[in-house]
Design a protein around this motif. Structure first.
Motif, PDB file in Angstrom:
ATOM      1  N   LEU A 181      30.948  86.200  14.183  1.00  6.60           N
ATOM      2  CA  LEU A 181      32.334  85.829  13.912  1.00  6.60           C
ATOM      3  C   LEU A 181      33.157  86.135  15.159  1.00  6.60           C
ATOM      4  CD1 LEU A 181      34.454  84.883  11.792  1.00  6.60           C
ATOM      5  CD2 LEU A 181      34.843  87.308  11.303  1.00  6.60           C
ATOM      6  N   ALA A 182      33.702  85.079  15.772  1.00  4.90           N
ATOM      7  CA  ALA A 182      34.567  85.239  16.947  1.00  4.90           C
ATOM      8  C   ALA A 182      36.017  85.311  16.470  1.00  4.90           C
ATOM      9  CB  ALA A 182      34.381  84.077  17.904  1.00  4.90           C
ATOM     10  N   VAL A 183      36.772  86.246  17.038  1.00  3.02           N
ATOM     11  CA  VAL A 183      38.148  86.490  16.613  1.00  3.02           C
ATOM     12  C   VAL A 183      39.078  86.385  17.815  1.00  3.02           C
ATOM     13  CG1 VAL A 183      39.696  88.088  15.433  1.00  3.02           C
ATOM     14  CG2 VAL A 183      37.250  88.117  14.899  1.00  3.02           C
ATOM     15  N   SER A 184      40.182  85.670  17.652  1.00  2.00           N
ATOM     16  CA  SER A 184      41.176  85.549  18.720  1.00  2.00           C
ATOM     17  C   SER A 184      42.553  85.827  18.134  1.00  2.00           C
ATOM     18  CB  SER A 184      41.138  84.138  19.316  1.00  2.00           C
ATOM     19  OG  SER A 184      42.152  83.965  20.289  1.00  2.00           O
ATOM     20  N   LEU A 185      43.311  86.729  18.780  1.00  2.11           N
ATOM     21  CA  LEU A 185      44.643  87.101  18.313  1.00  2.11           C
ATOM     22  C   LEU A 185      45.482  87.561  19.503  1.00  2.11           C
ATOM     23  CD1 LEU A 185      46.623  87.751  15.939  1.00  2.11           C
ATOM     24  CD2 LEU A 185      45.604  90.036  15.887  1.00  2.11           C
ATOM     25  N   LYS A 186      46.663  86.980  19.658  1.00  2.47           N
ATOM     26  CA  LYS A 186      47.604  87.372  20.709  1.00  2.47           C
ATOM     27  C   LYS A 186      46.963  87.363  22.099  1.00  2.47           C
ATOM     28  CE  LYS A 186      50.418  90.334  17.715  1.00  2.47           C
ATOM     29  NZ  LYS A 186      50.948  91.695  17.493  1.00  2.47           N
ATOM     30  N   GLY A 187      46.165  86.331  22.377  1.00  2.00           N
ATOM     31  CA  GLY A 187      45.541  86.209  23.686  1.00  2.00           C
ATOM     32  C   GLY A 187      44.330  87.093  23.889  1.00  2.00           C
ATOM     33  N   ARG A 188      44.013  87.923  22.917  1.00  2.00           N
ATOM     34  CA  ARG A 188      42.833  88.779  23.005  1.00  2.00           C
ATOM     35  C   ARG A 188      41.732  88.191  22.140  1.00  2.00           C
ATOM     36  NH1 ARG A 188      47.109  92.514  22.006  1.00  2.00           N
ATOM     37  NH2 ARG A 188      47.662  93.739  23.848  1.00  2.00           N
ATOM     38  N   SER A 189      40.501  88.476  22.501  1.00  2.00           N
ATOM     39  CA  SER A 189      39.383  87.944  21.734  1.00  2.00           C
ATOM     40  C   SER A 189      38.290  88.994  21.610  1.00  2.00           C
ATOM     41  CB  SER A 189      38.822  86.679  22.390  1.00  2.00           C
ATOM     42  OG  SER A 189      38.366  86.956  23.707  1.00  2.00           O
ATOM     43  N   GLY A 190      37.485  88.826  20.595  1.00  2.77           N
ATOM     44  CA  GLY A 190      36.356  89.721  20.364  1.00  2.77           C
ATOM     45  C   GLY A 190      35.416  89.058  19.380  1.00  2.77           C
ATOM     46  N   GLN A 191      34.355  89.734  19.015  1.00  6.99           N
ATOM     47  CA  GLN A 191      33.435  89.180  18.042  1.00  6.99           C
ATOM     48  C   GLN A 191      32.686  90.300  17.327  1.00  6.99           C
ATOM     49  OE1 GLN A 191      31.033  86.647  20.636  1.00  6.99           O
ATOM     50  NE2 GLN A 191      29.397  88.157  20.656  1.00  6.99           N
ATOM     51  N   THR A 192      32.142  89.945  16.177  1.00  3.07           N
ATOM     52  CA  THR A 192      31.392  90.903  15.382  1.00  3.07           C
ATOM     53  C   THR A 192      30.260  90.182  14.666  1.00  3.07           C
ATOM     54  OG1 THR A 192      31.587  92.596  13.655  1.00  3.07           O
ATOM     55  CG2 THR A 192      32.887  90.615  13.352  1.00  3.07           C
ATOM     56  N   ASP A 193      29.264  90.946  14.242  1.00  2.00           N
ATOM     57  CA  ASP A 193      28.128  90.372  13.521  1.00  2.00           C
ATOM     58  C   ASP A 193      28.495  90.131  12.060  1.00  2.00           C
ATOM     59  OD1 ASP A 193      26.581  90.608  15.817  1.00  2.00           O
ATOM     60  OD2 ASP A 193      25.853  92.602  15.265  1.00  2.00           O
ATOM     61  N   LEU A 194      27.925  89.088  11.479  1.00  2.00           N
ATOM     62  CA  LEU A 194      28.057  88.792  10.061  1.00  2.00           C
ATOM     63  C   LEU A 194      26.675  88.798   9.426  1.00  2.00           C
ATOM     64  CD1 LEU A 194      30.505  85.727   9.985  1.00  2.00           C
ATOM     65  CD2 LEU A 194      31.046  88.071   9.330  1.00  2.00           C
ATOM     66  N   THR A 195      26.579  89.329   8.217  1.00  2.00           N
ATOM     67  CA  THR A 195      25.326  89.299   7.462  1.00  2.00           C
ATOM     68  C   THR A 195      25.634  88.969   6.021  1.00  2.00           C
ATOM     69  OG1 THR A 195      24.335  91.011   8.866  1.00  2.00           O
ATOM     70  CG2 THR A 195      23.286  90.589   6.754  1.00  2.00           C
ATOM     71  N   CYS A 196      24.944  87.971   5.482  1.00  2.00           N
ATOM     72  CA  CYS A 196      25.061  87.615   4.072  1.00  2.00           C
ATOM     73  C   CYS A 196      23.747  87.953   3.389  1.00  2.00           C
ATOM     74  CB  CYS A 196      25.373  86.128   3.900  1.00  2.00           C
ATOM     75  SG  CYS A 196      25.454  85.592   2.166  1.00  2.00           S
ATOM     76  N   ASP A 197      23.822  88.741   2.301  1.00  2.00           N
ATOM     77  CA  ASP A 197      22.638  89.047   1.518  1.00  2.00           C
ATOM     78  C   ASP A 197      23.027  89.107   0.044  1.00  2.00           C
ATOM     79  OD1 ASP A 197      23.880  91.538   1.139  1.00  2.00           O
ATOM     80  OD2 ASP A 197      22.703  92.508   2.711  1.00  2.00           O
ATOM     81  N   ALA A 198      22.161  89.656  -0.787  1.00  2.00           N
ATOM     82  CA  ALA A 198      22.406  89.675  -2.227  1.00  2.00           C
ATOM     83  C   ALA A 198      23.635  90.483  -2.620  1.00  2.00           C
ATOM     84  CB  ALA A 198      21.174  90.224  -2.950  1.00  2.00           C
ATOM     85  N   ASN A 199      24.100  91.371  -1.731  1.00  2.00           N
ATOM     86  CA  ASN A 199      25.264  92.204  -2.033  1.00  2.00           C
ATOM     87  C   ASN A 199      26.576  91.590  -1.568  1.00  2.00           C
ATOM     88  OD1 ASN A 199      23.750  94.392  -3.185  1.00  2.00           O
ATOM     89  ND2 ASN A 199      23.124  94.961  -1.105  1.00  2.00           N
ATOM     90  N   GLY A 200      26.513  90.510  -0.806  1.00  2.00           N
ATOM     91  CA  GLY A 200      27.720  89.869  -0.307  1.00  2.00           C
ATOM     92  C   GLY A 200      27.676  89.697   1.199  1.00  2.00           C
TER      93      GLY A 200
END
Length: 234
Positions: free
Chosen positions: A52-71
């Motif tokens: 998941l790439a995130v951009s806000l106020k000219g700044r950007s970052g990213q984080t991992d996403l995982t989907c499993d049986a718990n959500g």
């Protein structure tokens, strides 16, 4: 009669991990927040991983996403950690429990879930300035209030309304917390469409981009109307 098989928890319609999906929000009064999904990789065991790439106020970052049986879980402990990171804060996740968005079987009227996030935060570095470390824990209890039709800048959606009670406290024994009530609306095949606190809108969906030309979900209504074509005189 053979019982119908339970629907697969992934992909989760309330947090679609779709390659190229980009959601643009109005964050606060004027800033734009963009959440974009990429590098989607389904696994043989039914789980799905993505970035998941995130951009806000000219700044950007990213984080991992995982989907499993718990959500669906994120590497930054849910929406709160993701937004803190994009705001320019240095975020170190100490502990994260629970899903950012639970399994579809929980996302029904009356459904409840909890999650917790403990982080160490530092403000952006400034020349000659101090960078104090703030240790904070967020405990959230969420309840699905029910179904509701909601209109935002991106259109009209049939959504689930979620009530959140989030308690923030210093990460030290005996520290008192401060609780805050907020509401979120989730639309199927889109995700979050609105977030409010004390009647003030903090997130509002402006547009949905699907480069893969996927047909818009039936839950989205409205949009641009075609102009009627007047018949020509012979």
């Amino acid at each position: 009669m053979v019982a119908a098989a339970a629907p697969s928890p992934c992909p989760n319609p309330w947090f679609p991990m779709e390659e190229g999906l980009s959601l643009t929000y109005r964050a606060g009064r004027s800033s734009e927040l963009v959440l974009a999904t990429k590098d989607v990789a389904p696994a043989p065991d039914g789980t799905v991983k993505a970035t998941l790439a995130v951009s806000l106020k000219g700044r950007s970052g990213q984080t991992d996403l995982t989907c499993d049986a718990n959500g669906v879980r994120t590497g930054l402990g849910g929406l709160e950690g993701t937004l803190l990171s994009a705001s320019g804060m240095d975020v170190q996740v100490v502990n994260a429990e629970g899903a950012a968005v639970p399994a579809p079987s929980v996302m029904v009227p009356g459904g409840t879930w909890k999650n917790s996030l403990s982080v160490k935060l530092q403000p952006p570095a400034k020349k000659g300035g101090l960078r104090p470390t703030i240790a904070t824990t967020f405990d959230k209890e969420a309840t699905v209030v029910g179904e509701e039709e909601i209109t935002v800048a991106a259109g009209t959606f049939k959504a689930l309304k979620i009530k959140n009670i989030t308690t923030a406290r210093a990460s030290r024994p005996g520290a008192e917390g401060r609780s805050m009530e907020s509401f979120m609306w989730f639309a199927p095949d889109v995700g979050i469409v609105k977030l409010t606190t004390d009647g003030e809108t903090h997130l509002e969906l402006l547009k949905v981009d699907r480069p893969n030309a996927k047909v818009k979900p039936a839950s989205i209504q409205g949009g641009a109307k075609k102009k009627a074509v007047k018949p020509t005189k012979s």
